[in-house]
Write a protein that holds these residues in place. Structure first.
Motif, PDB file in Angstrom:
ATOM      1  N   PRO A 273      -2.627  10.419   5.084  1.00 16.77           N
ATOM      2  CA  PRO A 273      -1.631  10.744   4.059  1.00 16.77           C
ATOM      3  C   PRO A 273      -0.831   9.525   3.601  1.00 16.77           C
ATOM      4  CG  PRO A 273      -1.536  12.347   5.831  1.00 16.77           C
ATOM      5  CD  PRO A 273      -2.497  11.269   6.256  1.00 16.77           C
ATOM      6  N   LYS A 274      -0.584   8.578   4.503  1.00 16.71           N
ATOM      7  CA  LYS A 274       0.153   7.381   4.114  1.00 16.71           C
ATOM      8  C   LYS A 274      -0.659   6.531   3.139  1.00 16.71           C
ATOM      9  CE  LYS A 274       3.332   6.952   7.875  1.00 16.71           C
ATOM     10  NZ  LYS A 274       4.103   6.057   8.679  1.00 16.71           N
ATOM     11  N   LYS A 275      -1.970   6.496   3.335  1.00 13.25           N
ATOM     12  CA  LYS A 275      -2.819   5.721   2.435  1.00 13.25           C
ATOM     13  C   LYS A 275      -2.861   6.372   1.056  1.00 13.25           C
ATOM     14  CE  LYS A 275      -6.746   2.903   2.937  1.00 13.25           C
ATOM     15  NZ  LYS A 275      -7.741   2.456   3.849  1.00 13.25           N
ATOM     16  N   ASN A 276      -2.949   7.711   1.023  1.00 15.75           N
ATOM     17  CA  ASN A 276      -2.913   8.419  -0.253  1.00 15.75           C
ATOM     18  C   ASN A 276      -1.571   8.207  -0.947  1.00 15.75           C
ATOM     19  OD1 ASN A 276      -5.462   9.413   0.055  1.00 15.75           O
ATOM     20  ND2 ASN A 276      -4.812  11.373   0.875  1.00 15.75           N
ATOM     21  N   ALA A 277      -0.490   8.245  -0.193  1.00 15.89           N
ATOM     22  CA  ALA A 277       0.836   8.048  -0.770  1.00 15.89           C
ATOM     23  C   ALA A 277       0.972   6.635  -1.330  1.00 15.89           C
ATOM     24  CB  ALA A 277       1.906   8.309   0.272  1.00 15.89           C
ATOM     25  N   LEU A 278       0.384   5.671  -0.658  1.00 17.92           N
ATOM     26  CA  LEU A 278       0.436   4.299  -1.142  1.00 17.92           C
ATOM     27  C   LEU A 278      -0.330   4.153  -2.452  1.00 17.92           C
ATOM     28  CD1 LEU A 278       1.414   1.446  -0.453  1.00 17.92           C
ATOM     29  CD2 LEU A 278      -0.765   1.075   0.688  1.00 17.92           C
ATOM     30  N   ILE A 279      -1.463   4.820  -2.557  1.00 16.72           N
ATOM     31  CA  ILE A 279      -2.248   4.779  -3.791  1.00 16.72           C
ATOM     32  C   ILE A 279      -1.474   5.425  -4.935  1.00 16.72           C
ATOM     33  CG2 ILE A 279      -4.337   5.659  -4.907  1.00 16.72           C
ATOM     34  CD1 ILE A 279      -5.747   5.276  -2.190  1.00 16.72           C
ATOM     35  N   ILE A 280      -0.829   6.569  -4.662  1.00 20.95           N
ATOM     36  CA  ILE A 280      -0.033   7.243  -5.696  1.00 20.95           C
ATOM     37  C   ILE A 280       1.144   6.368  -6.117  1.00 20.95           C
ATOM     38  CG2 ILE A 280       1.440   9.242  -6.157  1.00 20.95           C
ATOM     39  CD1 ILE A 280      -0.386  10.860  -4.357  1.00 20.95           C
ATOM     40  N   MET A 281       1.752   5.664  -5.166  1.00 17.46           N
ATOM     41  CA  MET A 281       2.875   4.792  -5.479  1.00 17.46           C
ATOM     42  C   MET A 281       2.432   3.630  -6.370  1.00 17.46           C
ATOM     43  SD  MET A 281       5.506   2.849  -2.918  1.00 17.46           S
ATOM     44  CE  MET A 281       6.090   4.352  -2.192  1.00 17.46           C
ATOM     45  N   ILE A 282       1.287   3.065  -6.068  1.00 20.39           N
ATOM     46  CA  ILE A 282       0.769   1.964  -6.876  1.00 20.39           C
ATOM     47  C   ILE A 282       0.461   2.438  -8.295  1.00 20.39           C
ATOM     48  CG2 ILE A 282      -1.215   0.418  -7.149  1.00 20.39           C
ATOM     49  CD1 ILE A 282      -1.222   0.185  -4.067  1.00 20.39           C
ATOM     50  N   ILE A 283      -0.134   3.618  -8.422  1.00 22.07           N
ATOM     51  CA  ILE A 283      -0.439   4.162  -9.750  1.00 22.07           C
ATOM     52  C   ILE A 283       0.853   4.412 -10.530  1.00 22.07           C
ATOM     53  CG2 ILE A 283      -1.388   6.162 -10.962  1.00 22.07           C
ATOM     54  CD1 ILE A 283      -3.510   6.324  -8.738  1.00 22.07           C
ATOM     55  N   GLY A 284       1.881   4.934  -9.867  1.00 18.86           N
ATOM     56  CA  GLY A 284       3.162   5.178 -10.529  1.00 18.86           C
ATOM     57  C   GLY A 284       3.797   3.904 -11.047  1.00 18.86           C
ATOM     58  N   MET A 285       3.777   2.855 -10.222  1.00 17.73           N
ATOM     59  CA  MET A 285       4.335   1.572 -10.664  1.00 17.73           C
ATOM     60  C   MET A 285       3.518   0.986 -11.806  1.00 17.73           C
ATOM     61  SD  MET A 285       5.734  -0.344  -7.259  1.00 17.73           S
ATOM     62  CE  MET A 285       4.294  -0.139  -6.239  1.00 17.73           C
ATOM     63  N   PHE A 286       2.199   1.166 -11.752  1.00 21.01           N
ATOM     64  CA  PHE A 286       1.324   0.660 -12.804  1.00 21.01           C
ATOM     65  C   PHE A 286       1.585   1.378 -14.129  1.00 21.01           C
ATOM     66  CE2 PHE A 286      -2.743   0.684 -15.119  1.00 21.01           C
ATOM     67  CZ  PHE A 286      -2.917  -0.682 -15.268  1.00 21.01           C
ATOM     68  N   VAL A 287       1.809   2.686 -14.080  1.00 20.20           N
ATOM     69  CA  VAL A 287       2.082   3.455 -15.298  1.00 20.20           C
ATOM     70  C   VAL A 287       3.394   2.986 -15.934  1.00 20.20           C
ATOM     71  CG1 VAL A 287       2.710   5.759 -16.148  1.00 20.20           C
ATOM     72  CG2 VAL A 287       0.747   5.480 -14.657  1.00 20.20           C
ATOM     73  N   ILE A 288       4.421   2.786 -15.126  1.00 16.64           N
ATOM     74  CA  ILE A 288       5.708   2.338 -15.657  1.00 16.64           C
ATOM     75  C   ILE A 288       5.597   0.934 -16.249  1.00 16.64           C
ATOM     76  CG2 ILE A 288       8.081   1.717 -15.042  1.00 16.64           C
ATOM     77  CD1 ILE A 288       8.009   3.989 -13.003  1.00 16.64           C
ATOM     78  N   ALA A 289       4.939   0.030 -15.521  1.00 18.45           N
ATOM     79  CA  ALA A 289       4.800  -1.347 -16.007  1.00 18.45           C
ATOM     80  C   ALA A 289       3.963  -1.403 -17.285  1.00 18.45           C
ATOM     81  CB  ALA A 289       4.170  -2.215 -14.922  1.00 18.45           C
TER      82      ALA A 289
END
Length: 64
Positions: free
Chosen positions: A8-24
């Motif tokens: 779950p931590k790895k999935n959460a990290l992937i979701i976090m990276i995607i979220g930052m990428f969308v904002i940037a």
């Protein structure tokens, strides 16, 4: 062929990276192209939503 289970931590990290990428990406695109307020707000809202989702699902604990 072995299937690797994602933690779950790895999935959460992937979701976090995607979220930052969308904002940037939305910030960069809005700098060069005139975006309507609805589109700009939607992209930032989706990015923030993904960041919050990753924190909730990641269950990050700093200390026990």
């Amino acid at each position: 062929m072995k299937k690797t289970k994602r933690t779950p931590k790895k999935n959460a990290l992937i979701i976090m990276i995607i979220g930052m990428f969308v904002i940037a990406t939305s910030q960069i695109i809005s700098h060069f192209v005139k975006l309507p307020d609805l589109a700009k707000g939607s992209f930032i809202g989706i990015g923030i939503g993904l960041l919050i989702l990753s924190v909730i699902f990641g269950n990050f604990k700093t200390s026990k």
